[in-house]
Design an enzyme around this catalytic site. Sequence first.
Site, PDB file in Angstrom:
ATOM      1  N   GLU A 238      -3.975  29.354  14.251  1.00  0.00           N
ATOM      2  CA  GLU A 238      -3.583  30.618  13.618  1.00  0.00           C
ATOM      3  C   GLU A 238      -2.471  31.298  14.399  1.00  0.00           C
ATOM      4  OE1 GLU A 238      -6.591  29.536  14.332  1.00  0.00           O
ATOM      5  OE2 GLU A 238      -8.135  30.388  13.020  1.00  0.00           O
TER       6      GLU A 238
ATOM      7  N   CYS B 231     -11.036  32.676  15.132  1.00  0.00           N
ATOM      8  CA  CYS B 231     -11.739  33.182  16.315  1.00  0.00           C
ATOM      9  C   CYS B 231     -11.384  34.656  16.531  1.00  0.00           C
ATOM     10  CB  CYS B 231     -11.388  32.346  17.548  1.00  0.00           C
ATOM     11  SG  CYS B 231      -9.787  32.767  18.280  1.00  0.00           S
TER      12      CYS B 231
ATOM     13  N   CYS C  96      -4.690  28.414  19.543  1.00  0.00           N
ATOM     14  CA  CYS C  96      -5.263  28.156  18.221  1.00  0.00           C
ATOM     15  C   CYS C  96      -4.166  27.971  17.174  1.00  0.00           C
ATOM     16  CB  CYS C  96      -6.122  29.334  17.782  1.00  0.00           C
ATOM     17  SG  CYS C  96      -7.587  29.614  18.781  1.00  0.00           S
TER      18      CYS C  96
ATOM     19  N   GLU D 257      -3.901  21.876  22.547  1.00  0.00           N
ATOM     20  CA  GLU D 257      -4.780  22.014  23.708  1.00  0.00           C
ATOM     21  C   GLU D 257      -4.087  21.578  24.986  1.00  0.00           C
ATOM     22  OE1 GLU D 257      -8.380  19.917  22.591  1.00  0.00           O
ATOM     23  OE2 GLU D 257      -8.928  21.546  21.222  1.00  0.00           O
TER      24      GLU D 257
HETATM   25  N1  THU Z   1      -9.346  26.782  17.342  1.00  0.00           N
HETATM   26  C1  THU Z   1      -8.377  27.153  16.459  1.00  0.00           C
HETATM   27  O1  THU Z   1      -7.315  26.528  16.371  1.00  0.00           O
HETATM   28  N2  THU Z   1      -8.603  28.252  15.701  1.00  0.00           N
HETATM   29  C2  THU Z   1      -9.731  29.008  15.760  1.00  0.00           C
HETATM   30  O2  THU Z   1      -9.830  30.023  15.087  1.00  0.00           O
HETATM   31  C3  THU Z   1     -10.844  28.620  16.625  1.00  0.00           C
HETATM   32  C4  THU Z   1     -10.598  27.447  17.497  1.00  0.00           C
HETATM   33  C5  THU Z   1      -9.090  25.605  18.171  1.00  0.00           C
HETATM   34  C6  THU Z   1      -9.006  25.911  19.628  1.00  0.00           C
HETATM   35  C7  THU Z   1      -9.397  24.571  20.222  1.00  0.00           C
HETATM   36  O3  THU Z   1      -8.240  23.746  20.276  1.00  0.00           O
HETATM   37  C8  THU Z   1     -10.359  23.985  19.218  1.00  0.00           C
HETATM   38  O4  THU Z   1     -10.151  24.695  18.008  1.00  0.00           O
HETATM   39  C9  THU Z   1     -11.822  24.080  19.616  1.00  0.00           C
HETATM   40  O5  THU Z   1     -12.165  25.367  19.965  1.00  0.00           O
END
Ligand code: THU
Length: 131
Positions: free
Chosen positions: A59, A90, A57, A48
């Site tokens: 993935e 996501c 993310c 982040e």
């Molecule tokens: N996030 C992921 O790493 N993968 C996903 O498929 C959905 C969300 C992360 C993004 C962010 O750092 C945190 O989860 C909250 O949304």
Amino acid sequence: MSERATEDTLLAEAWRAREAAYAPYSNFPVGAAVLTASGQIFSGANVENASYGLSICAERTAIFAAVNAGERRIQAIAVVTAAATATPPCGACRQVIWEFGRDAWVVAENRPGERRHWTIRELLPNAFEFS
Ligand code: THU
């Protein structure tokens, strides 16, 4: 290796990767691991940023690591979180999985060990493509 062993290995790599997550804003660490067509595993965690939209993310971190190593075909991807329900990727990550694995399997696990399985076609019907 049996399919079950492969899935267990992939999930274990995703949990290991999650340890490196940098998620001070959401407090939602995510780990991911991809199995490429050649049988290699690449993993990643979410990273982040104080400028929230710059976050990436787990993935996509894992997939981009695979692609940077010359791997362009994804057989399967595992996603792990501590959420109440095992979390699917996501929407943005679904499109990125699609790019490298039209028949990819997606498995998600949460901390109690609940597993959910999908194909990327199920998760992303009518994917965007140039045609
Ligand atoms: N996030 C992921 O790493 N993968 C996903 O498929 C959905 C969300 C992360 C993004 C962010 O750092 C945190 O989860 C909250 O949304």
